[in-house]
Design a protein around this motif. Structure first.
Motif, PDB file in Angstrom:
ATOM      1  N   ALA A 181       0.827  -1.208   0.000  1.00 19.70           N
ATOM      2  CA  ALA A 181       0.000   0.000   0.000  1.00 19.70           C
ATOM      3  C   ALA A 181       0.862   1.260   0.000  1.00 19.70           C
ATOM      4  O   ALA A 181       0.517   2.260  -0.647  1.00 19.70           O
ATOM      5  CB  ALA A 181      -0.927  -0.008   1.215  1.00 19.70           C
ATOM      6  N   ILE A 182       1.995   1.209   0.711  1.00 23.72           N
ATOM      7  CA  ILE A 182       2.894   2.375   0.743  1.00 23.72           C
ATOM      8  C   ILE A 182       3.488   2.637  -0.635  1.00 23.72           C
ATOM      9  O   ILE A 182       3.541   3.789  -1.102  1.00 23.72           O
ATOM     10  CB  ILE A 182       4.011   2.158   1.779  1.00 23.72           C
ATOM     11  CG1 ILE A 182       3.433   2.198   3.199  1.00 23.72           C
ATOM     12  CG2 ILE A 182       5.099   3.213   1.633  1.00 23.72           C
ATOM     13  CD1 ILE A 182       4.428   1.824   4.265  1.00 23.72           C
ATOM     14  N   VAL A 183       3.943   1.580  -1.291  1.00 25.84           N
ATOM     15  CA  VAL A 183       4.507   1.741  -2.639  1.00 25.84           C
ATOM     16  C   VAL A 183       3.459   2.338  -3.575  1.00 25.84           C
ATOM     17  O   VAL A 183       3.745   3.241  -4.377  1.00 25.84           O
ATOM     18  CB  VAL A 183       5.017   0.392  -3.177  1.00 25.84           C
ATOM     19  CG1 VAL A 183       5.378   0.507  -4.652  1.00 25.84           C
ATOM     20  CG2 VAL A 183       6.235  -0.060  -2.370  1.00 25.84           C
TER      21      VAL A 183
ATOM     22  N   ARG B  32      -7.713   6.892  -4.440  1.00 28.05           N
ATOM     23  CA  ARG B  32      -6.259   6.752  -4.478  1.00 28.05           C
ATOM     24  C   ARG B  32      -5.658   7.475  -3.276  1.00 28.05           C
ATOM     25  O   ARG B  32      -5.930   8.657  -3.047  1.00 28.05           O
ATOM     26  CB  ARG B  32      -5.676   7.322  -5.784  1.00 28.05           C
ATOM     27  CG  ARG B  32      -6.176   6.638  -7.051  1.00 28.05           C
ATOM     28  CD  ARG B  32      -5.698   5.191  -7.151  1.00 28.05           C
ATOM     29  NE  ARG B  32      -6.121   4.552  -8.385  1.00 28.05           N
ATOM     30  CZ  ARG B  32      -7.240   3.847  -8.528  1.00 28.05           C
ATOM     31  NH1 ARG B  32      -8.073   3.708  -7.501  1.00 28.05           N
ATOM     32  NH2 ARG B  32      -7.537   3.291  -9.690  1.00 28.05           N
ATOM     33  N   LEU B  33      -4.815   6.769  -2.524  1.00 24.79           N
ATOM     34  CA  LEU B  33      -4.168   7.356  -1.349  1.00 24.79           C
ATOM     35  C   LEU B  33      -3.008   8.237  -1.786  1.00 24.79           C
ATOM     36  O   LEU B  33      -2.158   7.824  -2.565  1.00 24.79           O
ATOM     37  CB  LEU B  33      -3.662   6.246  -0.424  1.00 24.79           C
ATOM     38  CG  LEU B  33      -2.979   6.698   0.874  1.00 24.79           C
ATOM     39  CD1 LEU B  33      -3.931   7.501   1.739  1.00 24.79           C
ATOM     40  CD2 LEU B  33      -2.454   5.489   1.644  1.00 24.79           C
ATOM     41  N   GLU B  34      -2.985   9.475  -1.263  1.00 20.97           N
ATOM     42  CA  GLU B  34      -1.911  10.422  -1.599  1.00 20.97           C
ATOM     43  C   GLU B  34      -0.901  10.593  -0.459  1.00 20.97           C
ATOM     44  O   GLU B  34       0.295  10.678  -0.696  1.00 20.97           O
ATOM     45  CB  GLU B  34      -2.510  11.793  -1.921  1.00 20.97           C
ATOM     46  CG  GLU B  34      -3.333  11.823  -3.185  1.00 20.97           C
ATOM     47  CD  GLU B  34      -3.687  13.243  -3.601  1.00 20.97           C
ATOM     48  OE1 GLU B  34      -3.961  13.454  -4.786  1.00 20.97           O
ATOM     49  OE2 GLU B  34      -3.665  14.150  -2.729  1.00 20.97           O
TER      50      GLU B  34
ATOM     51  N   ARG C  59      -2.969  -1.217   9.153  1.00 17.42           N
ATOM     52  CA  ARG C  59      -4.033  -2.140   8.772  1.00 17.42           C
ATOM     53  C   ARG C  59      -5.112  -1.434   7.970  1.00 17.42           C
ATOM     54  O   ARG C  59      -5.589  -1.962   6.952  1.00 17.42           O
ATOM     55  CB  ARG C  59      -4.635  -2.778  10.023  1.00 17.42           C
ATOM     56  CG  ARG C  59      -5.863  -3.628   9.759  1.00 17.42           C
ATOM     57  CD  ARG C  59      -6.248  -4.412  10.990  1.00 17.42           C
ATOM     58  NE  ARG C  59      -7.608  -4.928  10.899  1.00 17.42           N
ATOM     59  CZ  ARG C  59      -8.130  -5.813  11.721  1.00 17.42           C
ATOM     60  NH1 ARG C  59      -7.400  -6.309  12.700  1.00 17.42           N
ATOM     61  NH2 ARG C  59      -9.369  -6.217  11.588  1.00 17.42           N
ATOM     62  N   ALA C  60      -5.500  -0.228   8.409  1.00 19.23           N
ATOM     63  CA  ALA C  60      -6.526   0.526   7.686  1.00 19.23           C
ATOM     64  C   ALA C  60      -6.052   0.884   6.276  1.00 19.23           C
ATOM     65  O   ALA C  60      -6.820   0.827   5.305  1.00 19.23           O
ATOM     66  CB  ALA C  60      -6.895   1.785   8.466  1.00 19.23           C
ATOM     67  N   MET C  61      -4.772   1.257   6.164  1.00 19.52           N
ATOM     68  CA  MET C  61      -4.210   1.582   4.864  1.00 19.52           C
ATOM     69  C   MET C  61      -4.287   0.395   3.918  1.00 19.52           C
ATOM     70  O   MET C  61      -4.731   0.507   2.764  1.00 19.52           O
ATOM     71  CB  MET C  61      -2.757   2.041   5.022  1.00 19.52           C
ATOM     72  CG  MET C  61      -2.064   2.390   3.718  1.00 19.52           C
ATOM     73  SD  MET C  61      -0.272   2.615   3.913  1.00 19.52           S
ATOM     74  CE  MET C  61      -0.217   4.029   4.986  1.00 19.52           C
ATOM     75  N   ALA C  62      -3.878  -0.769   4.399  1.00 18.87           N
ATOM     76  CA  ALA C  62      -3.888  -1.970   3.565  1.00 18.87           C
ATOM     77  C   ALA C  62      -5.308  -2.391   3.220  1.00 18.87           C
ATOM     78  O   ALA C  62      -5.590  -2.780   2.074  1.00 18.87           O
ATOM     79  CB  ALA C  62      -3.157  -3.098   4.290  1.00 18.87           C
TER      80      ALA C  62
ATOM     81  N   VAL D  83       8.407  10.121  -0.513  1.00 18.92           N
ATOM     82  CA  VAL D  83       8.908   8.812  -0.104  1.00 18.92           C
ATOM     83  C   VAL D  83       8.508   8.593   1.348  1.00 18.92           C
ATOM     84  O   VAL D  83       8.742   9.455   2.206  1.00 18.92           O
ATOM     85  CB  VAL D  83      10.436   8.730  -0.254  1.00 18.92           C
ATOM     86  CG1 VAL D  83      10.948   7.388   0.242  1.00 18.92           C
ATOM     87  CG2 VAL D  83      10.834   8.958  -1.708  1.00 18.92           C
ATOM     88  N   ALA D  84       7.903   7.452   1.644  1.00 18.29           N
ATOM     89  CA  ALA D  84       7.467   7.145   3.004  1.00 18.29           C
ATOM     90  C   ALA D  84       8.402   6.111   3.612  1.00 18.29           C
ATOM     91  O   ALA D  84       8.855   5.187   2.937  1.00 18.29           O
ATOM     92  CB  ALA D  84       6.032   6.631   3.017  1.00 18.29           C
ATOM     93  N   GLY D  85       8.658   6.244   4.904  1.00 17.35           N
ATOM     94  CA  GLY D  85       9.517   5.288   5.588  1.00 17.35           C
ATOM     95  C   GLY D  85       9.386   5.432   7.084  1.00 17.35           C
ATOM     96  O   GLY D  85       8.523   6.170   7.569  1.00 17.35           O
ATOM     97  N   PRO D  86      10.219   4.734   7.865  1.00 17.23           N
ATOM     98  CA  PRO D  86      10.156   4.823   9.326  1.00 17.23           C
ATOM     99  C   PRO D  86      10.276   6.263   9.792  1.00 17.23           C
ATOM    100  O   PRO D  86      10.957   7.081   9.171  1.00 17.23           O
ATOM    101  CB  PRO D  86      11.344   3.982   9.787  1.00 17.23           C
ATOM    102  CG  PRO D  86      11.594   3.032   8.658  1.00 17.23           C
ATOM    103  CD  PRO D  86      11.252   3.796   7.406  1.00 17.23           C
TER     104      PRO D  86
END
Length: 470
Positions: free
Chosen positions: A20-22, A415-417, A398-401, A157-160
């Motif tokens: 989902a993040i990708v 579409r998630l932005e 979990r909600a994102m996925a 870019v999303a990450g920790p």
């Protein structure tokens, strides 16, 4: 019971979340470059006017106009050495070590100095704060257009949330965004006069949806109090339809327990909704103070820290005695909180770590087995907050996925932005079944099984600022 790494990975749905993040990074978001450019020109014009006022103020005070206002050393020399203003003993992070020559000039410190200055000096300090806020907006407005890719979109870019491990060998799994760092853009209009979030717009034919998990960490703590002690008070305080928890706590703490008065009557005689009303700024300040204490306690802060971070009407630190009374009153109002703190301390001393909501283990052995009481206190601070932080990350992931894998939402064009803190930003075609989309999003975001039910607010608008305040 200990579980294997493979089982933990499966429970957390790491592969689902990463997919989902990708997808979110690939979706990107639309940026109004013209808005950024226009606002930057406006901000730079205001910057020039403010600089002129500051320089005129210097000349009127008998000093040359050649100071670099971005230099903390030069500004400190001007204010303290040349103008003789007392250095502030406090700043946003607590005390200032004046005995060792430490000087701070953040907004909190400038506020302390301002309240002890003549009107002519206050003018210059106000202009200095204004200059810093304008330059903060210029920074974002200037760099955001540089991230627009050839496809016309920005792909963060999303990450920790941190490259460095700040939790003794574990991570909470919280996410942050880079290039650009959208999570750092202020929501408060007092900190962002130019409303930078208006630059994040919906593409033509689309609208933006902002869905936010309401008081997520408080809800998780309410769940833990039920599970650990069968204490339902906090869960009831954040249940659907309940009044704002920070207003309720302010009314209880300053009214029922401390018997403070405002407008000639005890604080607990005011309706709870008054604590969020612009018509009652004194009550708003009490709500903000108790909110600061609440979240500070969740991060292990004590009365010693609140003694300087909480201020009276003249911006003076309230002192440790007054802070201790406020903390004690909050503990009386919500006794599950100190009970939870004691439980956590006992738990980490026995087990040398603490689990998160999803089963991840926060290993604190290096701190708890050191024999150093200061390190034990540090472990206690980490352990108090870890279940809420890790739990929030698990619930958000979990909600994102779930939303990403929902074929009906996908077919509607959702579409998630962005994922920012406890908030999702989506774009969706205006032709979609918007009521159905919102209902489906709310269903996914509230499906995690907690004894204190999750709540979600969803706003809609043409840009991030509008949707987030809808």
């Amino acid at each position: 019971m200990l579980v294997s790494s493979a089982e933990l990975y499966k429970r957390a749905g790491i592969d689902r979340v990463e997919t989902a993040i990708v997808n979110m990074e690939q979706n990107g978001f639309k940026l109004d470059v013209d808005f950024c450019n226009r606002s930057r020109v406006d901000a730079e014009e205001q910057e020039a006017v403010t600089l002129e006022r500051l320089n005129d103020w210097l000349v009127d005070a008998g000093f040359p106009r050649d100071i670099n206002w971005a230099s903390p050393l030069q500004v400190a020399k001007l204010l303290h050495d040349d103008m003789g203003m007392p250095p502030s003993p406090v700043w946003k992070k607590g005390r200032v070590n004046l005995a060792k020559g430490e000087r701070k000039l953040d907004e909190a410190a400038l506020g302390w100095i301002r309240n002890r200055s003549e009107p002519s000096v206050r003018f210059g300090l106000d202009e200095l704060v204004r200059l810093r806020r304008i330059r903060g907006a210029i920074k974002y407005l200037g760099k955001l257009p540089g991230y627009v890719a050839p496809d016309g979109l920005v792909h963060s870019v999303a990450g920790p949330a941190s490259d460095a491990d700040q939790r003794a060998g574990t991570i909470t799994w919280r996410l942050a965004a880079k290039n650009p760092e959208v999570m750092q853009i202020p929501t408060d209009i007092k900190k962002d006069w130019f409303r930078v979030r208006k630059a994040f717009i919906a593409p033509m034919g689309h609208t933006l949806l902002v869905a936010d998990e309401k008081a997520l960490e408080v809800v998780i703590l309410g769940h833990l109090l039920v599970r650990l002690f069968d204490d339902h008070q906090l869960a009831d305080m954040v249940a659907p339809g309940a009044p704002d928890i920070h207003s309720t706590n302010a009314r209880l703490v300053f009214g029922k327990f401390l018997r403070w008065e405002r407008h000639g009557r005890c604080v607990d005689q005011f309706p709870v909704e008054y604590f969020q009303s612009d018509d009652y700024p004194e009550l708003q300040r009490l709500r903000q103070a108790i909110k600061e204490v609440w979240y500070g306690l969740m991060y292990g802060k004590s009365a010693y820290g609140f003694a300087t971070s909480l201020r009276d009407d003249r911006d003076n630190p309230i002192g440790e005695e007054a802070a201790s009374k406020i903390v004690a009153a909050l503990f009386d109002a919500v006794p599950g909180v100190p009970r939870y703190q004691s439980f956590v301390l006992d738990y980490i001393q026995q087990h040398h770590g603490i689990p998160g909501l999803g089963g991840a283990w926060c290993d604190l052995r290096e701190l708890t087995q050191s024999g150093d009481q200061w390190l034990l206190k540090k472990a206690h601070r980490v352990a108090q907050n870890y279940p809420m932080q890790n739990g929030g990350a698990v619930i958000i992931g979990r909600a994102m996925a779930d939303c990403y894998e929902d074929k009906w939402l996908w077919d509607q064009g959702l579409r998630l932005e962005r994922q920012v803190h406890d908030e999702f930003n989506w774009r969706v075609p205006e032709t979609a079944d918007l009521a159905g989309v919102k209902a489906r999003i709310r269903q996914h975001m509230t499906s995690y099984p907690l004894t204190a039910p999750l709540q979600v607010t969803i706003g809609q608008g043409a840009n991030w600022d509008e949707a987030g305040n809808a």
